[in-house]
Design a protein around this motif. Structure first.
Motif, PDB file in Angstrom:
ATOM      1  N   UNK A   1     -31.056 -20.786 -35.865  1.00  0.00           N
ATOM      2  CA  UNK A   1     -30.721 -21.045 -34.471  1.00  0.00           C
ATOM      3  C   UNK A   1     -29.208 -21.153 -34.332  1.00  0.00           C
ATOM      4  N   UNK A   2     -28.689 -20.567 -33.289  1.00  0.00           N
ATOM      5  CA  UNK A   2     -27.259 -20.667 -33.007  1.00  0.00           C
ATOM      6  C   UNK A   2     -27.056 -21.416 -31.701  1.00  0.00           C
ATOM      7  N   UNK A   3     -26.006 -22.215 -31.670  1.00  0.00           N
ATOM      8  CA  UNK A   3     -25.723 -23.005 -30.477  1.00  0.00           C
ATOM      9  C   UNK A   3     -24.303 -22.818 -29.968  1.00  0.00           C
ATOM     10  N   UNK A   4     -23.401 -22.341 -30.825  1.00  0.00           N
ATOM     11  CA  UNK A   4     -22.003 -22.174 -30.436  1.00  0.00           C
ATOM     12  C   UNK A   4     -21.509 -20.807 -30.872  1.00  0.00           C
ATOM     13  N   UNK A   5     -20.395 -20.409 -30.300  1.00  0.00           N
ATOM     14  CA  UNK A   5     -19.823 -19.130 -30.692  1.00  0.00           C
ATOM     15  C   UNK A   5     -18.371 -19.033 -30.301  1.00  0.00           C
ATOM     16  N   UNK A   6     -17.831 -17.849 -30.516  1.00  0.00           N
ATOM     17  CA  UNK A   6     -16.460 -17.537 -30.142  1.00  0.00           C
ATOM     18  C   UNK A   6     -16.424 -16.123 -29.578  1.00  0.00           C
ATOM     19  N   UNK A   7     -15.589 -15.940 -28.594  1.00  0.00           N
ATOM     20  CA  UNK A   7     -15.199 -14.607 -28.160  1.00  0.00           C
ATOM     21  C   UNK A   7     -13.683 -14.572 -28.297  1.00  0.00           C
ATOM     22  N   UNK A   8     -13.195 -13.664 -29.130  1.00  0.00           N
ATOM     23  CA  UNK A   8     -11.761 -13.545 -29.384  1.00  0.00           C
ATOM     24  C   UNK A   8     -11.316 -12.186 -28.872  1.00  0.00           C
ATOM     25  N   UNK A   9     -10.461 -12.190 -27.879  1.00  0.00           N
ATOM     26  CA  UNK A   9      -9.988 -10.943 -27.279  1.00  0.00           C
ATOM     27  C   UNK A   9      -8.656 -10.548 -27.926  1.00  0.00           C
ATOM     28  N   UNK A  10      -8.563  -9.263 -28.281  1.00  0.00           N
ATOM     29  CA  UNK A  10      -7.390  -8.749 -28.975  1.00  0.00           C
ATOM     30  C   UNK A  10      -6.883  -7.506 -28.249  1.00  0.00           C
ATOM     31  N   UNK A  11      -5.602  -7.439 -28.022  1.00  0.00           N
ATOM     32  CA  UNK A  11      -4.983  -6.255 -27.426  1.00  0.00           C
ATOM     33  C   UNK A  11      -3.953  -5.713 -28.417  1.00  0.00           C
ATOM     34  N   UNK A  12      -4.200  -4.507 -28.918  1.00  0.00           N
ATOM     35  CA  UNK A  12      -3.339  -3.910 -29.936  1.00  0.00           C
ATOM     36  C   UNK A  12      -1.993  -3.497 -29.348  1.00  0.00           C
ATOM     37  N   UNK A  13      -0.966  -3.619 -30.176  1.00  0.00           N
ATOM     38  CA  UNK A  13       0.338  -3.056 -29.814  1.00  0.00           C
ATOM     39  C   UNK A  13       0.201  -1.539 -29.736  1.00  0.00           C
ATOM     40  N   UNK A  14       1.021  -0.926 -28.939  1.00  0.00           N
ATOM     41  CA  UNK A  14       1.027   0.536 -28.851  1.00  0.00           C
ATOM     42  C   UNK A  14       1.279   1.111 -30.243  1.00  0.00           C
ATOM     43  N   UNK A  15       0.436   2.035 -30.643  1.00  0.00           N
ATOM     44  CA  UNK A  15       0.558   2.664 -31.950  1.00  0.00           C
ATOM     45  C   UNK A  15      -0.123   1.911 -33.076  1.00  0.00           C
ATOM     46  N   UNK A  16      -0.652   0.724 -32.810  1.00  0.00           N
ATOM     47  CA  UNK A  16      -1.296  -0.097 -33.846  1.00  0.00           C
ATOM     48  C   UNK A  16      -2.817  -0.168 -33.671  1.00  0.00           C
ATOM     49  N   UNK A  17      -3.359   0.650 -32.769  1.00  0.00           N
ATOM     50  CA  UNK A  17      -4.782   0.569 -32.460  1.00  0.00           C
ATOM     51  C   UNK A  17      -5.661   0.788 -33.690  1.00  0.00           C
ATOM     52  N   UNK A  18      -5.355   1.782 -34.481  1.00  0.00           N
ATOM     53  CA  UNK A  18      -6.191   2.070 -35.652  1.00  0.00           C
ATOM     54  C   UNK A  18      -6.028   1.004 -36.727  1.00  0.00           C
ATOM     55  N   UNK A  19      -4.860   0.390 -36.795  1.00  0.00           N
ATOM     56  CA  UNK A  19      -4.658  -0.710 -37.748  1.00  0.00           C
ATOM     57  C   UNK A  19      -5.481  -1.934 -37.356  1.00  0.00           C
ATOM     58  N   UNK A  20      -5.596  -2.200 -36.061  1.00  0.00           N
ATOM     59  CA  UNK A  20      -6.444  -3.307 -35.610  1.00  0.00           C
ATOM     60  C   UNK A  20      -7.903  -3.000 -35.936  1.00  0.00           C
ATOM     61  N   UNK A  21      -8.337  -1.769 -35.691  1.00  0.00           N
ATOM     62  CA  UNK A  21      -9.710  -1.382 -36.025  1.00  0.00           C
ATOM     63  C   UNK A  21      -9.962  -1.541 -37.523  1.00  0.00           C
ATOM     64  N   UNK A  22      -9.009  -1.116 -38.345  1.00  0.00           N
ATOM     65  CA  UNK A  22      -9.152  -1.248 -39.797  1.00  0.00           C
ATOM     66  C   UNK A  22      -9.176  -2.709 -40.220  1.00  0.00           C
ATOM     67  N   UNK A  23      -8.382  -3.547 -39.557  1.00  0.00           N
ATOM     68  CA  UNK A  23      -8.386  -4.984 -39.856  1.00  0.00           C
ATOM     69  C   UNK A  23      -9.773  -5.575 -39.613  1.00  0.00           C
ATOM     70  N   UNK A  24     -10.362  -5.234 -38.478  1.00  0.00           N
ATOM     71  CA  UNK A  24     -11.690  -5.766 -38.161  1.00  0.00           C
ATOM     72  C   UNK A  24     -12.727  -5.289 -39.176  1.00  0.00           C
ATOM     73  N   UNK A  25     -12.662  -4.029 -39.561  1.00  0.00           N
ATOM     74  CA  UNK A  25     -13.602  -3.518 -40.563  1.00  0.00           C
ATOM     75  C   UNK A  25     -13.407  -4.203 -41.904  1.00  0.00           C
TER      76      UNK A  25
END
Length: 99
Positions: A1-25
């Motif tokens: 059972x889960x009762x709590x969570x987090x939503x973390x919003x991230x906005x990549x710097x221009x040109x860093x989009x794929x690095x953010x995707x790789x970080x998450x993976x």
């Protein structure tokens, strides 16, 4: 059972989009080692917008995650990868369907 969570919003710097995707993976193995992180998702919302959504059985599990290696790595690399600081929103889980 889960009762709590987090939503973390991230906005990549221009040109860093794929690095953010790789970080998450790359974060997934670290999250797999967190016993109280019941569900975790690294999500791409748009070209440069991302989010992390996760769920925990209780406040202690959520705090352990916030004190853990993924959060530390995110904060360490935020300045180089993100256009603005992460927006971390604690949430209460009202209903869930998990495997």
């Amino acid at each position: 059972m889960v009762t709590t969570g987090l939503i973390v919003r991230l906005e990549a710097r221009a040109g860093k989009e794929e690095e953010v995707a790789a970080f998450l993976q790359a974060a997934l193995p670290l999250v797999n080692d967190e016993p109280d992180t019941v569900a975790w998702f690294g999500i791409r919302i748009g070209e440069s917008s991302f989010a992390i959504v996760d769920a925990f059985p209780d406040q202690a599990g959520r705090q352990a995650h916030l004190d853990g290696p993924v959060a530390a790595a995110l904060m360490e690399h935020a300045g180089e990868l993100l256009a603005s600081p992460p927006v971390i929103e604690p949430v209460d889980v009202l209903a869930a369907k998990l495997p």
